[in-house]
Scaffold this motif. Structure first.
Motif, PDB file in Angstrom:
ATOM      1  N   PRO A 156      -9.990  -9.888  -4.571  1.00 34.37           N
ATOM      2  CA  PRO A 156      -8.785  -9.131  -4.251  1.00 34.37           C
ATOM      3  C   PRO A 156      -8.211  -9.675  -2.923  1.00 34.37           C
ATOM      4  N   ALA A 169      -4.416 -10.647  -2.862  1.00 30.49           N
ATOM      5  CA  ALA A 169      -3.416  -9.981  -1.943  1.00 30.49           C
ATOM      6  C   ALA A 169      -2.673 -10.928  -1.050  1.00 30.49           C
ATOM      7  N   LYS A 170      -3.398 -12.114  -0.496  1.00 29.73           N
ATOM      8  CA  LYS A 170      -2.840 -12.852   0.208  1.00 29.73           C
ATOM      9  C   LYS A 170      -1.689 -13.960  -0.377  1.00 29.73           C
ATOM     10  N   ILE A 223       0.885  -9.420   0.014  1.00 30.33           N
ATOM     11  CA  ILE A 223       0.767  -7.984   0.355  1.00 30.33           C
ATOM     12  C   ILE A 223      -0.379  -7.449   1.109  1.00 30.33           C
ATOM     13  N   TYR A 224      -0.327  -6.125   1.679  1.00 28.21           N
ATOM     14  CA  TYR A 224      -1.381  -5.753   2.515  1.00 28.21           C
ATOM     15  C   TYR A 224      -2.399  -5.088   1.452  1.00 28.21           C
ATOM     16  N   LEU A 225      -3.541  -5.616   1.681  1.00 26.27           N
ATOM     17  CA  LEU A 225      -4.553  -5.265   0.856  1.00 26.27           C
ATOM     18  C   LEU A 225      -4.861  -3.805   0.628  1.00 26.27           C
ATOM     19  N   THR A 270      -2.914  -1.645  -1.561  1.00 28.87           N
ATOM     20  CA  THR A 270      -2.821  -1.803  -2.951  1.00 28.87           C
ATOM     21  C   THR A 270      -3.613  -0.564  -3.527  1.00 28.87           C
ATOM     22  N   PHE A 284      -7.290  -2.377  -7.988  1.00 28.25           N
ATOM     23  CA  PHE A 284      -6.856  -3.747  -7.569  1.00 28.25           C
ATOM     24  C   PHE A 284      -7.953  -4.200  -6.205  1.00 28.25           C
ATOM     25  N   GLN A 285      -8.330  -3.369  -5.397  1.00 28.72           N
ATOM     26  CA  GLN A 285      -9.293  -3.822  -4.306  1.00 28.72           C
ATOM     27  C   GLN A 285     -10.659  -3.738  -4.869  1.00 28.72           C
ATOM     28  N   LEU A 293       3.655  -3.099  -7.062  1.00 24.53           N
ATOM     29  CA  LEU A 293       3.294  -4.112  -6.210  1.00 24.53           C
ATOM     30  C   LEU A 293       4.907  -4.415  -5.806  1.00 24.53           C
ATOM     31  N   ARG A 348       6.050  -4.949  -1.944  1.00 19.53           N
ATOM     32  CA  ARG A 348       6.780  -6.132  -1.443  1.00 19.53           C
ATOM     33  C   ARG A 348       8.038  -5.548  -0.721  1.00 19.53           C
TER      34      ARG A 348
END
Length: 127
Positions: A3, A7-8, A12-14, A17, A21-22, A42, A46
């Motif tokens: 994850p 995310a990278k 996006i900032y994990l 989320t 997703f994590q 998402l 963003r």
């Protein structure tokens, strides 16, 4: 993929989320689907954040090192917070933006010089 990697790659900032997703690895197919038809969460991340530090640095026009010098390297900022900083910039932001502009100008001069040297070598038949 993990994850954190996904995310990278998505920018996006994990921690912001959804839990699902994590928690689970993302298949390449699922990742491509996220890129091609992003879900609402998402799109929202963003647009409004919170954003990871590389995105915060980019939006503020500073380096990640500049964020670290300002002791903001670990902060995930929202788009609204970033706009607020840009509207009424603190002294550290003014200094770091000037530093970043200097670095970019130096890099441009160096690239121009190197390109000139390359052309000269070609004309002299050294390459």
């Amino acid at each position: 993929m993990k994850p954190a990697t996904a995310a990278k790659k998505l920018g996006i900032y994990l921690p912001a989320t959804p839990e699902q997703f994590q928690a689970e690895p993302i298949t390449r197919e699922a990742f491509l689907a996220l890129q091609q038809t992003p879900p609402e969460w998402l799109v929202e991340l963003r647009l409004n954040g919170p954003h990871p530090r590389d995105e915060v640095a980019r939006k503020l026009g500073v380096s990640i090192s500049g964020l670290a010098r300002a002791q903001m390297a670990d902060e995930a900022l929202t788009t609204a917070q970033i706009k607020e900083l840009l509207t009424d910039p603190p002294q550290w932001l003014v200094v770091e933006r000037a530093t970043q502009a200097e670095v970019r100008a130096t890099n441009a001069r160096t690239n121009e010089r190197n390109e000139g040297r390359r052309i000269l070598r070609e004309e002299q038949g050294l390459e």
